[in-house]
Design an enzyme around this catalytic site. Structure first.
Site: not given
Ligand code: GAL
Length: 396
Positions: A149, A219
């Site tokens: 990520d 998200d």
């Molecule tokens: C975001 C990601 C999500 C999840 C989250 C956890 O950046 O897009 O799917 O992993 O972080 O903090």
């Protein structure tokens, strides 16, 4: 676009001192990956015990046997990095290797989470500068899948590129390439899942940096609007997906509380038409019959997992009424009629419009009924925010 892609290749050559490593992804994801992740329902409120219970439920519910094999731990597992550079889980995960063994003992696969920045989105340590060390540790835990990520790497991109988009994109590609190479060097096959919200048209280069799947959007959250934005927003990207490398509109929200049953059937149908990874994101220990009927609809799963590996796309759009189609193996086709309005309405399926020549034997994949032979066109009633999902095959 062409230019930034080229500069990424050049940067890749410079960084690795060799050619871009080939995307060793085909064998890991011949069809879209399926599983379950902690994130959508539990967020950071996770532990070893919770993951074990969810793994048990994956088996007991029949989901593992329906194809959902990855158990993915998202953000919330990390603790601290010690002076020797070793990244330790937090106290909710006392023994990751043992947890991995438990997951494997159930016939499941083990998914992990990190990122190319110094910190995760929640401020926990991530893999920047420790890629090889972390990759080795993940491999020693028996990890089979890594979601990577972008998070705080965005700050470095901004600082070091001075606002030069091509430079910033090249940094991002090189960061993913670096972890891909670190994973490959462990010798353990680890599916690499890119999470950078679709930045820099990732679908054009995700496979070249070793990605088996890449997020195409921000998200998802548990609402019809969010799900629609991610799902319908993938229109036009079908050419970039195929066996071994998939567009990912994010984890499923089926079984959480924010959408009606019809909206959830739309969600599942759309993900199947998109050949999207099916990673459930609900509490598997408390599933209603409706949730089970959606996640475990084998006819819909078969559309997603069709061996031809073609992503579907929009065939027509009349305001909020959309018809999508997906070619299937055996000269068949899945067709979805989506009603994006808040009232039930009629949608006309015109076979020619979805590129179908001649007549078709049709089956309704939610009512599990054969509808007989269609030719020309047929009008369907589609519920509010709902879907009619059909499988067309050659009529005899
Ligand atoms: C975001 C990601 C999500 C999840 C989250 C956890 O950046 O897009 O799917 O992993 O972080 O903090």
């Amino acid at each position: 676009m062409q230019t930034s892609w080229l500069s990424a290749v050049i940067l890749g050559l410079l960084v690795s001192g060799t050619q871009f490593a080939p995307a060793q992804t085909g064998a890991l994801a011949p069809t879209p990956p399926m599983g379950w992740s902690t994130w959508n329902h539990f967020h950071h409120d996770i532990s070893d015990a919770l993951v074990r219970k969810q793994a048990d439920a994956l088996v007991a519910s029949g989901m593992r046997d329906a194809g959902y094999v990855y158990v993915h731990i998202d953000g919330g597992w990390q603790g601290y990095r010690d002076s020797a550079g070793v990244l330790h889980p937090n106290s909710s995960f006392p023994d990751m290797k043992a947890l991995g063994d438990y997951i494997h003992s159930k016939g499941l696969k083990f998914g992990m989470y990190s990122g190319p920045g110094p910190q995760s989105c929640a401020g926990a340590p991530a893999s920047y500068g420790f890629e090889a060390q972390d990759a080795k540790m993940f491999a020693s835990w028996g990890v089979d899948y890594l979601k990577y990520d972008l998070c705080s790497f965005r700050i470095l991109m901004k600082q070091e590129s001075g606002g030069d988009v091509a430079k910033s994109d090249a940094m991002m590609k090189a960061a993913y390439q670096k972890m891909h190479e670190a994973l490959a060097a462990t010798g353990r096959p680890i599916l690499f899942s890119l999470c950078q919200y679709g930045w820099g048209e990732v679908w054009e280069w995700g496979a070249q940096v070793g990605g088996s799947m890449w997020r195409t959007s921000g998200d998802i959250s548990d609402t019809y609007d969010s799900m629609s934005l991610n799902g319908f927003g993938e229109a036009g990207l079908a050419a970039f997906a195929g066996p071994g490398h998939w567009n990912d509109p994010d984890f499923l929200e089926v079984g959480n509380s924010g959408m009606t049953a019809d909206e959830q059937r739309t969600h599942m149908s759309l993900w199947a038409i998109l050949a999207a990874p099916l990673i459930a994101g609900n509490d598997l220990t408390a599933m209603s019959d409706t949730t089970k009927s959606i996640l475990l609809n084998k006819e819909v799963i078969a559309v997603d997992q069709d061996p031809l590996g073609r992503e579907g796309d929009r065939a027509s759009k009349t305001g909020p009424l959309e018809v999508w189609s997906k070619p299937l193996a055996g000269d068949a086709m899945a067709v979805a009629l989506f009603n994006r309005t808040t009232d039930a309405t009629h949608i006309t399926l015109r076979l020619k419009e979805v590129g179908w020549q001649g007549s078709a034997a049709a089956r309704d994949l939610w009512s599990h009924q054969d509808l007989g032979v269609l030719s020309g066109e047929k009008v369907f009633t589609v519920p509010a925010h709902g879907v009619v999902l059909l499988r067309l095959s050659r009529s005899r």
